[in-house]
Design a protein around this motif. Structure first.
Motif, mmCIF file in Angstrom:
data_model
loop_
_atom_site.group_PDB
_atom_site.id
_atom_site.type_symbol
_atom_site.label_atom_id
_atom_site.label_comp_id
_atom_site.label_asym_id
_atom_site.label_seq_id
_atom_site.Cartn_x
_atom_site.Cartn_y
_atom_site.Cartn_z
ATOM 1 N N ALA A 82 14.648 7.584 1.594
ATOM 2 C CA ALA A 82 13.478 8.196 0.959
ATOM 3 C C ALA A 82 13.804 8.611 -0.471
ATOM 4 C CB ALA A 82 13.014 9.405 1.782
ATOM 5 N N ASN A 134 -3.878 4.632 -4.221
ATOM 6 C CA ASN A 134 -3.530 4.371 -2.819
ATOM 7 C C ASN A 134 -2.113 4.836 -2.460
ATOM 8 O OD1 ASN A 134 -5.961 3.101 -2.866
ATOM 9 N ND2 ASN A 134 -5.174 1.023 -2.547
ATOM 10 N N LEU A 135 -1.389 5.346 -3.438
ATOM 11 C CA LEU A 135 0.018 5.731 -3.201
ATOM 12 C C LEU A 135 0.120 7.178 -2.754
ATOM 13 C CD1 LEU A 135 2.230 4.413 -6.141
ATOM 14 C CD2 LEU A 135 2.088 3.555 -3.806
ATOM 15 N N ARG A 136 0.923 7.408 -1.707
ATOM 16 C CA ARG A 136 1.362 8.766 -1.389
ATOM 17 C C ARG A 136 2.852 8.831 -1.671
ATOM 18 N NH1 ARG A 136 1.741 10.201 3.525
ATOM 19 N NH2 ARG A 136 1.266 8.137 4.373
ATOM 20 N N ARG A 137 3.294 9.936 -2.324
ATOM 21 C CA ARG A 137 4.657 9.993 -2.837
ATOM 22 C C ARG A 137 5.475 11.129 -2.250
ATOM 23 N NH1 ARG A 137 3.804 11.424 -7.546
ATOM 24 N NH2 ARG A 137 5.687 10.764 -8.627
ATOM 25 N N GLY A 138 5.079 11.578 -1.021
ATOM 26 C CA GLY A 138 5.900 12.444 -0.176
ATOM 27 C C GLY A 138 6.565 13.616 -0.877
ATOM 28 N N TRP A 139 7.857 13.770 -0.605
ATOM 29 C CA TRP A 139 8.586 14.931 -1.115
ATOM 30 C C TRP A 139 8.571 14.988 -2.636
ATOM 31 C CZ3 TRP A 139 12.388 14.048 -4.537
ATOM 32 C CH2 TRP A 139 13.045 12.816 -4.500
ATOM 33 N N LEU A 140 8.421 13.834 -3.278
ATOM 34 C CA LEU A 140 8.466 13.826 -4.740
ATOM 35 C C LEU A 140 7.212 14.508 -5.303
ATOM 36 C CD1 LEU A 140 10.146 12.856 -7.138
ATOM 37 C CD2 LEU A 140 8.847 10.741 -7.092
#
Lengths: 150, 150
Positions: A82, A134-140
């Protein structure tokens, strides 16, 4: 499995890892040259038509790997898959660069984040993008939000 | 150089290369599973937060390479580094997949174009896109145009 071989090397302004911009908001605008070995030059045919290239390269100054690590962009640990950490089971780096021009077997590019003399493994044309909405960038994305709030 | 090692394998509906959609307008919507080896599972920590992943894998049913080749999307030859041909000096494939869900060490994804049992080398989070209006796509755009005109 296959045995990796160099197809060329990067000419970069960065001589040490500490010089490469890292962390939230880091911009990779540095100019550099992808110097492809003469025996592979024919493989560059028609590459001039692409504005962006995907470069695969070896993290050749990294030894070993960590399954969990704390990246420069956060103060919390995340799984290596990740993150873009150099300490990976297979030490392969990926950089998207803008192709400025080709001179024979030299590709002049913008956006290098590799160290000088890094071994290049492969170059692929950048063909399409996931629309950013459309992007998910989680912990960032979470780390960016925390930074914005602090 | 480093010696590649498998971090897992792909479970894909495609058993043979001829079954994978190829050429102009090919859509990669197939569901599959990235089965990561148990010893690397901790490396997946926090990967659920990302909508898209970059998967690096081995073209393990390809032997040798060609510097020039005619891709399925055109009837003209191009340099290997200007195509996604499997016959590359380093047989590393790259696929962007959508992460549907994680179950332990299994990542259920959409968009596989690998053959079943393909060896996975690395997974990286997909962090940002080049806006499509900034992309030039060289011979591929020309081949699409010729096809549209014919």
């Amino acid at each position: 499995m296959f045995q990796p071989r160099p197809i060329g090397s990067v000419s970069s302004p960065y001589k040490q890892s500490s010089e490469v911009p890292k962390g939230l908001g880091a911009k990779h605008e540095a100019a550099g040259v992808l110097r492809i070995l003469p025996e592979f030059e024919a493989g560059l045919t028609d590459i001039e038509g692409f504005s962006h290239l995907i470069v695969l390269w070896e993290f050749d100054r990294s030894q070993g790997f960590d399954l969990l690590g704390t990246p420069p962009s956060d103060n919390r640990p995340h799984g290596v898959f990740a993150t873009r950490s150099p300490r990976r089971p297979n030490p392969i780096g990926l950089t998207v660069v803008e192709l400025l021009r080709r001179e024979g077997a030299d590709l002049h590019v913008r956006g290098v984040d590799m160290l000088d003399a890094t071994t290049i493994l492969d170059i692929k044309p950048y063909l399409s993008s996931i629309p950013s909405e459309n992007l998910r960038r989680g912990w960032l994305a979470e780390a960016e939000k925390r930074k914005g709030n602090s």
